[in-house]
Every structure is written in structure tokens, then in C-alpha cells.
Design an enzyme around this catalytic site. Sequence first.
Site, PDB file in Angstrom:
ATOM      1  N   HIS A 154      44.589  40.246  42.532  1.00 12.96           N
ATOM      2  CA  HIS A 154      44.498  41.407  43.431  1.00 12.96           C
ATOM      3  C   HIS A 154      43.395  42.376  43.026  1.00 12.96           C
ATOM      4  CE1 HIS A 154      48.375  40.822  45.707  1.00 12.96           C
ATOM      5  NE2 HIS A 154      48.482  39.914  44.748  1.00 12.96           N
TER       6      HIS A 154
ATOM      7  N   ASP B 136      37.559  48.904  43.097  1.00 17.52           N
ATOM      8  CA  ASP B 136      38.883  48.612  43.654  1.00 17.52           C
ATOM      9  C   ASP B 136      38.861  47.205  44.240  1.00 17.52           C
ATOM     10  OD1 ASP B 136      41.469  48.962  44.564  1.00 17.52           O
ATOM     11  OD2 ASP B 136      41.088  50.934  45.426  1.00 17.52           O
TER      12      ASP B 136
HETATM   13  O1  F6P Z   1      47.095  45.285  42.343  1.00 16.51           O
HETATM   14  C1  F6P Z   1      47.088  46.031  41.245  1.00 16.51           C
HETATM   15  C2  F6P Z   1      48.443  46.336  40.632  1.00 16.51           C
HETATM   16  O2  F6P Z   1      48.348  46.337  39.247  1.00 16.51           O
HETATM   17  C3  F6P Z   1      49.561  45.421  41.000  1.00 16.51           C
HETATM   18  O3  F6P Z   1      49.641  44.242  40.262  1.00 16.51           O
HETATM   19  C4  F6P Z   1      50.722  46.321  40.780  1.00 16.51           C
HETATM   20  O4  F6P Z   1      51.830  45.931  41.460  1.00 16.51           O
HETATM   21  C5  F6P Z   1      50.209  47.667  41.241  1.00 16.51           C
HETATM   22  O5  F6P Z   1      48.838  47.645  40.981  1.00 16.51           O
HETATM   23  C6  F6P Z   1      50.884  48.868  40.597  1.00 16.51           C
HETATM   24  O6  F6P Z   1      50.742  48.852  39.211  1.00 16.51           O
HETATM   25  P1  F6P Z   1      51.970  48.874  38.202  1.00 16.51           P
HETATM   26  O7  F6P Z   1      52.826  47.693  38.508  1.00 16.51           O
HETATM   27  O8  F6P Z   1      51.343  48.807  36.848  1.00 16.51           O
HETATM   28  O9  F6P Z   1      52.696  50.156  38.460  1.00 16.51           O
END
Ligand code: F6P
Length: 498
Positions: A187, A401
Site C-alpha cells: 500500500h 504517499d
Molecule cells: O497503508 C499504510 C498503513 O500503514 C496501513 O498498513 C495501516 O493500516 C494504516 O496505514 C494505518 O497505520 P497503523 O496500522 O500503523 O495505525
Amino acid sequence: MSQESSAKPAKPAKATADPAHPVAQPGSSDFIVVSNRLPVDRVPQEESDDGWRRSPGGLVTALAPVMATREGAWIGWHGAADETLAPFHHGNMDLFPVPLSADEVELYYEGFSNSTLWPLYHDVIATPEFHRTWWDTYQVVNKRFAEAAASAAAPNATVWVQDYQLQLVPQYLRALRPDLRIGFFNHIPFPSPEIFAQMPWRKAILEGLLGADLLGFQRPNDTANFLRSARRFLGAGVKARQVHVNDASGHFSHISRAEPFPISIDVAQIQQLAKNPDVIARAKQIREDLGNPTTVLLGVDRLDYTKGITHRLKAYGELLDDGTVQVEDAALIQVASPSRERVETYKQLREDVEGMVGRINGQHDTIQNTAIRYLHHSYPVEEMVALYLAADVMLVTALRDGMNLVAKEYVAARGDNSGALVLSEFTGAADQLKQALLINPHDIDGLKAAILRAVTLPKAESSRRMRSMRRQILAHDVQRWSEDFLSTLAQKAVRDDS
Ligand code: F6P
């Protein structure tokens, strides 16, 4: 420090108590998503009615609607340390919680995932730290996720692994269950080989990823970066985005294919909410509460240093200083949802952002008007859509991003083709939203000029731009993204079998 989970014995999650929906037996799930987080997070009872809250971030925003239409299993961490939960049913999914001890949260999640990989993959905006104990725990936890997927999967099932926290899962899983079709989607950006070179365990990570039959990236450039790294650091044979993968003894094992699949949003849900009378009334209320300014500007981000929030505030503060924007005419709403709050760089960012907001407001506020409404909260999707409807200008100023789904949600919500989007060229979304006002967030004068242009954009031009962006987004929703990925994965398997 222990690397084994010190999690407590299994207790059923509250959401299990639904006899009409027994959870799938081990070995019987045909379609499985594996991600670091489940779509819901365990929270203290006093913070929500049922002890669960929607997980933060774009991954869940994108995958939840996909899973709602496919009966499947979702394997992931439930967001609380030192707690082991039994599988449970949620929506029409079977959720299989993977336990993490407090040490593992620190070393695997806050450490290797978010203080090594996250800054490295976002072009070292912050300095990545490399620690062997973090790497050791990353391997231990990735094995646990792979074992959970191997045990849930039916024969020949499809398993779709998500994101940078789980890059070793494809290889571990293939070793445990060679019958499975394994997909992986990243992602976030994949860095150039010149930056990826810093990673001490670069070969192991590439080998981990190459356990997948199909690797998906957000942009063509991310795909090219990955393939160049596979060639450079593994000496892998790469032809037409296909990598020949050998086993440990040097014999041909399989072909792993890498392709761009730009992720999107649940367009129908956003459009539906944008037409909902309650949401429309709420948008009107928001503008009234702000004193009905001529222009409402909006920023919505996780409080993350990749999002360029300080650059945006600097530009906006200078526009107020110059007198080009007046506090009586314009209001900026900045939603900054809490994220990774125990990680030092995030604590520092919060201090910086809150210091800037305080200084700008202190200088420009009047008794009646506030320059920046800063909201350190997460909001449900209904409130987000009300904010999109209330905003004349959306500011997305990320320094880097993978995609940025907020930009796409804003466009999907603007059914009357009004509104202007200021969008960083360093987001994946900029590939698709070419009619946005594209900016380089490091160029503060350029950013100021773009904000001003957005505020004063003639109606005919904003409408032409928005119509063209909406055409793109409406034709490429998240269902189409998942179908593209999964049908390519299925074709791939057919070709290999033949
Ligand atoms: O897409 C980036 C990401 O790290 C996802 O994997 C994740 O669900 C989201 O951002 C939010 O981050 P976190 O799970 O570290 O709160």
C-alpha cells in the site's frame, strides 16, 4: 527481551456470540486476506459500546468494502497487546486475531515496521533506524501470520497478503502450503534501489516478497523500483515484469509477477452518503458553526510526517500574514487523526503541528473567528463526508504517499462538480487526478499560489476540473481494483499450471 508471544490464553471475543454465524473451521477458507491489523481494533469497553472500533488508515478503508462482498477470512492483529482472542464473525467475514505481546508491538510494529520500513520506503523523509532485535522480531511475527494463514486456508485457496509489515509472509506461506495462490499488495511506495540499498536485510525481504505469485504496487514507478532491486540485489532474471524465482538449492521454483494496481475507494458508499439529507444538513451546520465564511479549506490526514501537514500550515500561515487570506473570510479545518503515538518521530510531529497551530491562531484569531480548527480525532465516515461537502478547497500536501484515498473521497463526494483539490505530485493519486491543482509541497511559494488559486478559481474552471476527476474515480472504484488484482492472480495460476 522475549520474542515469543507472552499472550494470555484464548478467550472468545464478544462478537463471537452469534450462533447463526459459526466461524469457519480451520482449513476451510477459500479466500483469505492477511494484514497487520484486522478491520476492527479492540478498545477498552468505556471507549465503545461493544469493545471494538474501526481500525485506522487507508488499508482498512479500501479492503473493508471488498471483503463485505466476498465471504472470506481476515487474519490480523486486533490492536491490543498481550491478549489472545478466539476467531469471531464480523459483518460477513471470519476474523482470526493474531496475538502480539507488548514486546512484539514495540519491536515488530513500532520498531521495524514503523521506524525502519516506513521512513525508508517514504524516501527517508525521517531517518530509518536499523536494529537487529527489531529485525529478529519482524521475522518471528511474520512467521506467526504465515502459520495462521496456512492453518485457515482450504486446499488451493487464494491468500492475499497486505502491506510492508508482512513482506516475509509470502515466502513462509509458500513453504508451508505450496498449493495456495499467494498475492501481495504493497500500500505504500517501494523505494528506488539506491535507497533500498540501505536495508541490511534487503535480500531476505526481496526473497520474502517473491514467495508471492503476484505482487501489486500502487504506481508503475514502485513496480519498476522493486524489479530493479530484485535484479540488482538478488541477481534475479526479470523479463516483462516477471521474476524467475529459484529455491534454496538453485532450482527453478516459480514465476512471480509484479504489476501496478492503483488502489481506490468505495465510490458508491461515499456518493450515497453525499446525497443523504442528514449528512447534507450536517455539512451546512459545520459551515454555520464556522461563522459561514466565504471559503472553507480542509485537510484530513493521519498525524504522520509523510503527510506534509507542517508545510501546509506554513503556507497557510504566510497567506494570513501577507493579508492575502483574511481570517474573517476563510477557515481551515485540519483533521489530524492520532497515529503511532508511542513512536518518537510521531510525538515530535504532534508537538510541531500543535505549536504551529497555536502560533498561527494566536496571531490571527479574533473573538469571532479562528484561523485553523485543529481536530486531533478520528471520525466516522458520515462525518468525513459532511466535512468533504462543507469544504470548498481540499488540501493534500503529502511529501510522499503510496496513494492518498482522502483525495479520491473528496472528489467522489462532490456530486455537483464544485470544489477544488490541491494535490501533491508525490502521491499515487496524482497519477489519476491530473486535473487537480498539482503542487510540490516543498515549494512553499508554489503551494501558497496554488491555495490562492483554489480559493479564487472561476466556477467554470473548477467545475471542468472536478467533472474530469470524477469521471476517473467513478470508473475506477475499489471493487474494480480488487477484481483486477484477483483476476490477474487467478490467470497467473492457470498459466503456471499449464
Ligand atoms: O497503508 C499504510 C498503513 O500503514 C496501513 O498498513 C495501516 O493500516 C494504516 O496505514 C494505518 O497505520 P497503523 O496500522 O500503523 O495505525
